[in-house]
Design a protein around this motif. Structure first.
Motif, PDB file in Angstrom:
ATOM      1  N   GLU A 195       7.589  25.572 -24.307  1.00 58.48           N
ATOM      2  CA  GLU A 195       7.148  26.665 -24.434  1.00 58.48           C
ATOM      3  C   GLU A 195       6.860  27.073 -22.813  1.00 58.48           C
ATOM      4  O   GLU A 195       6.990  28.372 -22.737  1.00 58.48           O
ATOM      5  CB  GLU A 195       5.491  25.997 -24.799  1.00 58.48           C
ATOM      6  CG  GLU A 195       4.567  27.383 -24.910  1.00 58.48           C
ATOM      7  CD  GLU A 195       3.546  26.932 -25.650  1.00 58.48           C
ATOM      8  OE1 GLU A 195       2.202  27.342 -24.948  1.00 58.48           O
ATOM      9  OE2 GLU A 195       3.187  26.588 -26.497  1.00 58.48           O
ATOM     10  N   GLU A 196       6.711  26.461 -21.840  1.00 59.53           N
ATOM     11  CA  GLU A 196       6.729  26.787 -20.500  1.00 59.53           C
ATOM     12  C   GLU A 196       8.058  27.491 -20.080  1.00 59.53           C
ATOM     13  O   GLU A 196       8.183  28.487 -19.436  1.00 59.53           O
ATOM     14  CB  GLU A 196       6.325  25.537 -19.486  1.00 59.53           C
ATOM     15  CG  GLU A 196       6.287  26.002 -17.987  1.00 59.53           C
ATOM     16  CD  GLU A 196       5.093  27.160 -17.755  1.00 59.53           C
ATOM     17  OE1 GLU A 196       5.447  27.590 -17.007  1.00 59.53           O
ATOM     18  OE2 GLU A 196       4.339  27.162 -18.444  1.00 59.53           O
ATOM     19  N   GLU A 197       9.152  26.916 -20.416  1.00 53.64           N
ATOM     20  CA  GLU A 197      10.535  27.444 -20.251  1.00 53.64           C
ATOM     21  C   GLU A 197      10.813  28.938 -20.856  1.00 53.64           C
ATOM     22  O   GLU A 197      11.048  29.847 -20.342  1.00 53.64           O
ATOM     23  CB  GLU A 197      11.507  26.382 -20.508  1.00 53.64           C
ATOM     24  CG  GLU A 197      13.002  26.979 -20.278  1.00 53.64           C
ATOM     25  CD  GLU A 197      13.339  27.388 -19.044  1.00 53.64           C
ATOM     26  OE1 GLU A 197      14.082  28.313 -18.643  1.00 53.64           O
ATOM     27  OE2 GLU A 197      12.557  26.734 -17.928  1.00 53.64           O
ATOM     28  N   GLU A 198      10.191  29.077 -22.212  1.00 53.82           N
ATOM     29  CA  GLU A 198      10.229  30.136 -22.940  1.00 53.82           C
ATOM     30  C   GLU A 198       9.284  31.246 -22.347  1.00 53.82           C
ATOM     31  O   GLU A 198       9.841  32.261 -21.900  1.00 53.82           O
ATOM     32  CB  GLU A 198       9.782  30.092 -24.414  1.00 53.82           C
ATOM     33  CG  GLU A 198      10.763  29.262 -25.091  1.00 53.82           C
ATOM     34  CD  GLU A 198      10.389  28.981 -26.504  1.00 53.82           C
ATOM     35  OE1 GLU A 198       9.289  29.109 -26.715  1.00 53.82           O
ATOM     36  OE2 GLU A 198      11.086  28.390 -27.279  1.00 53.82           O
ATOM     37  N   ARG A 199       8.272  30.913 -21.679  1.00 55.84           N
ATOM     38  CA  ARG A 199       7.401  31.763 -20.863  1.00 55.84           C
ATOM     39  C   ARG A 199       8.105  32.279 -19.582  1.00 55.84           C
ATOM     40  O   ARG A 199       8.015  33.464 -19.392  1.00 55.84           O
ATOM     41  CB  ARG A 199       5.984  31.054 -20.680  1.00 55.84           C
ATOM     42  CG  ARG A 199       5.067  31.819 -20.209  1.00 55.84           C
ATOM     43  CD  ARG A 199       3.700  31.437 -19.778  1.00 55.84           C
ATOM     44  NE  ARG A 199       3.848  30.336 -18.623  1.00 55.84           N
ATOM     45  CZ  ARG A 199       3.986  30.801 -17.562  1.00 55.84           C
ATOM     46  NH1 ARG A 199       4.276  31.591 -16.803  1.00 55.84           N
ATOM     47  NH2 ARG A 199       4.161  29.625 -16.432  1.00 55.84           N
ATOM     48  N   ARG A 200       8.638  31.443 -18.767  1.00 55.02           N
ATOM     49  CA  ARG A 200       9.334  31.717 -17.636  1.00 55.02           C
ATOM     50  C   ARG A 200      10.489  32.566 -18.126  1.00 55.02           C
ATOM     51  O   ARG A 200      10.780  33.656 -17.120  1.00 55.02           O
ATOM     52  CB  ARG A 200       9.927  30.441 -16.971  1.00 55.02           C
ATOM     53  CG  ARG A 200       8.776  29.737 -16.339  1.00 55.02           C
ATOM     54  CD  ARG A 200       9.518  28.715 -15.199  1.00 55.02           C
ATOM     55  NE  ARG A 200      10.172  27.792 -15.797  1.00 55.02           N
ATOM     56  CZ  ARG A 200       9.768  26.619 -16.382  1.00 55.02           C
ATOM     57  NH1 ARG A 200       8.423  26.388 -15.896  1.00 55.02           N
ATOM     58  NH2 ARG A 200      10.445  25.731 -16.846  1.00 55.02           N
ATOM     59  N   HIS A 204       6.082  13.949 -27.527  1.00 53.68           N
ATOM     60  CA  HIS A 204       6.570  15.170 -27.786  1.00 53.68           C
ATOM     61  C   HIS A 204       5.947  16.278 -27.675  1.00 53.68           C
ATOM     62  O   HIS A 204       6.126  17.429 -27.736  1.00 53.68           O
ATOM     63  CB  HIS A 204       6.974  14.830 -29.541  1.00 53.68           C
ATOM     64  CG  HIS A 204       8.136  14.099 -29.815  1.00 53.68           C
ATOM     65  ND1 HIS A 204       9.358  14.659 -29.972  1.00 53.68           N
ATOM     66  CD2 HIS A 204       8.076  12.759 -29.937  1.00 53.68           C
ATOM     67  CE1 HIS A 204      10.423  13.938 -30.379  1.00 53.68           C
ATOM     68  NE2 HIS A 204       9.707  12.901 -30.364  1.00 53.68           N
ATOM     69  N   ARG A 205       4.569  16.128 -27.460  1.00 53.77           N
ATOM     70  CA  ARG A 205       3.619  16.802 -27.071  1.00 53.77           C
ATOM     71  C   ARG A 205       4.103  17.617 -25.552  1.00 53.77           C
ATOM     72  O   ARG A 205       4.223  18.632 -25.517  1.00 53.77           O
ATOM     73  CB  ARG A 205       2.145  16.461 -26.947  1.00 53.77           C
ATOM     74  CG  ARG A 205       1.096  17.644 -26.530  1.00 53.77           C
ATOM     75  CD  ARG A 205      -0.269  17.082 -26.374  1.00 53.77           C
ATOM     76  NE  ARG A 205      -0.389  16.215 -25.165  1.00 53.77           N
ATOM     77  CZ  ARG A 205      -0.079  16.643 -23.728  1.00 53.77           C
ATOM     78  NH1 ARG A 205      -0.151  17.801 -23.496  1.00 53.77           N
ATOM     79  NH2 ARG A 205      -0.149  15.522 -22.973  1.00 53.77           N
ATOM     80  N   LYS A 206       4.339  16.796 -24.768  1.00 59.58           N
ATOM     81  CA  LYS A 206       4.946  17.312 -23.441  1.00 59.58           C
ATOM     82  C   LYS A 206       6.070  17.861 -23.485  1.00 59.58           C
ATOM     83  O   LYS A 206       6.373  19.335 -22.946  1.00 59.58           O
ATOM     84  CB  LYS A 206       4.991  15.899 -22.517  1.00 59.58           C
ATOM     85  CG  LYS A 206       3.765  15.451 -21.925  1.00 59.58           C
ATOM     86  CD  LYS A 206       4.120  14.305 -21.140  1.00 59.58           C
ATOM     87  CE  LYS A 206       2.887  13.594 -20.657  1.00 59.58           C
ATOM     88  NZ  LYS A 206       3.127  12.579 -19.559  1.00 59.58           N
ATOM     89  N   GLU A 207       7.164  17.528 -24.274  1.00 55.79           N
ATOM     90  CA  GLU A 207       8.424  18.183 -24.629  1.00 55.79           C
ATOM     91  C   GLU A 207       8.005  19.690 -25.220  1.00 55.79           C
ATOM     92  O   GLU A 207       8.821  20.622 -24.851  1.00 55.79           O
ATOM     93  CB  GLU A 207       9.320  17.287 -25.714  1.00 55.79           C
ATOM     94  CG  GLU A 207       9.913  16.202 -24.979  1.00 55.79           C
ATOM     95  CD  GLU A 207      10.856  15.359 -25.904  1.00 55.79           C
ATOM     96  OE1 GLU A 207      10.756  15.719 -27.009  1.00 55.79           O
ATOM     97  OE2 GLU A 207      11.371  14.454 -25.625  1.00 55.79           O
TER      98      GLU A 207
END
Length: 102
Positions: free
Chosen positions: A63-68, A55-58
């Motif tokens: 978060e990374e997708e939102e940043r992109r 769940h940490r990785k998810e």
């Protein structure tokens, strides 16, 4: 009964499950607490090895997708501003050129 801040009234029947379950909720309480299959699977998964890491990785991936997405939107806004500035510059140059030609 209160579970994680959600309160509901209902009846409970206590009997020995021989270790099959800790708590068994009937349909009226399941509906009162708006329990879904996903909720149940998440609760069951918490005891599995690697649950927190998964769940940490998810969460990191989300978060990374939102940043992109944010970066792409910011880039598009910047490009749009640059196009508007270029259009204004071209109009000024056109007007200047027309003034010199006439």
């Amino acid at each position: 009964m209160e579970i994680e801040g959600v309160k509901a009234e209902g009846m409970l029947e206590v009997f020995d499950s021989s270790g099959s379950w800790e708590v068994l909720l009937g349909k009226p309480l399941i509906e009162a607490f708006e329990v879904t299959k996903t909720n149940i699977e998440e609760i069951e998964d918490e005891d599995e090895p690697g649950y927190k890491e998964k769940h940490r990785k998810e969460a990191e991936e989300k978060e990374e997708e939102e940043r992109r997405v944010w970066q792409k939107e910011a880039q598009e806004d910047t490009q749009g501003q640059e196009r508007r500035e270029l259009q204004v510059h071209r109009k000024k140059m056109w007007k200047h050129w027309q003034g010199e030609v006439q």
